[in-house]
Design an enzyme around this catalytic site. Structure first.
Site, PDB file in Angstrom:
ATOM      1  N   ASP A  94       0.870  -1.171   0.000  1.00  0.00           N
ATOM      2  CA  ASP A  94       0.000   0.000   0.000  1.00  0.00           C
ATOM      3  C   ASP A  94       0.909   1.223   0.000  1.00  0.00           C
ATOM      4  OD1 ASP A  94      -1.783   2.061   0.459  1.00  0.00           O
ATOM      5  OD2 ASP A  94      -2.772   1.091   2.149  1.00  0.00           O
ATOM      6  N   ASP A 151      -3.414   2.180  -5.651  1.00  0.00           N
ATOM      7  CA  ASP A 151      -2.109   2.216  -4.984  1.00  0.00           C
ATOM      8  C   ASP A 151      -1.865   1.012  -4.073  1.00  0.00           C
ATOM      9  OD1 ASP A 151      -3.961   2.915  -3.003  1.00  0.00           O
ATOM     10  OD2 ASP A 151      -2.566   4.292  -2.018  1.00  0.00           O
ATOM     11  N   GLU A 152      -2.597  -0.064  -4.283  1.00  0.00           N
ATOM     12  CA  GLU A 152      -2.450  -1.252  -3.439  1.00  0.00           C
ATOM     13  C   GLU A 152      -2.405  -2.513  -4.284  1.00  0.00           C
ATOM     14  OE1 GLU A 152      -4.871  -1.542   0.248  1.00  0.00           O
ATOM     15  OE2 GLU A 152      -5.897   0.187  -0.622  1.00  0.00           O
TER      16      GLU A 152
END
Length: 161
Positions: A11, A112-113
């Protein structure tokens, strides 16, 4: 006996702020938050230290931190937001992951993970340790204590904690 899997959850912290800093390096080290309409969606560490939190209302955040720099997600056609720059940098991040891992070992969870199956890396490394009696760094793995400068070829600071 079924072997357990080793899955990393990656993350990227402050992702939207990091993208804005890449677009405008003068923001680095400042109290910055990215807002989308009336919601703060990303907060720099400097702004966090001043009490600003994700999902604050922008007005509340500015009251708490008068020198906060608010950057709005780009808009087009009035109120529609554009994630174009964020998607571009997200794709760059995932390209780095693909460089080191087979694509079927990486599952995108959000912009974003990701979840990354590193079972084979861990098993191979442990087998090497058992055979040689010593641990060697695993090629392609970023060992980072959170303070080191990121590799210049990596667009965002990817850190393992």
């Amino acid at each position: 006996m079924t072997m357990q899997r080793v899955i990393f959850h990656i993350d990227v912290d402050c992702f939207f702020v990091q993208v804005e800093i890449l677009k405008n390096p003068s923001l680095k080290g400042k109290k910055v938050a990215v807002q989308q309409h009336q919601d703060i969606i990303s907060v720099s560490y400097e702004a966090r230290a001043a009490g600003v939190k994700k999902h604050d209302l922008p007005e509340e955040a500015k009251r708490r931190c008068p020198d906060l720099i608010l950057v709005h997600v780009p808009k087009f056609f009035g109120s529609k937001v554009s994630y174009h720059d964020y998607i571009k940098h997200s794709n760059m991040l995932f390209d780095v992951l693909k460089k080191y891992l087979p694509e079927d070992h990486t599952e995108r969870a959000s912009i974003d993970e990701a979840y990354v199956d590193v079972t084979n890396v861990v098993v191979n490394h442990m087998q090497d340790v058992c055979h040689t009696g010593k641990a060697e760094p695993v090629p392609g793995v970023v060992y980072c204590d959170g303070e080191a400068d990121p590799d210049p070829d990596i667009p965002l600071a990817m850190r393992m904690g």
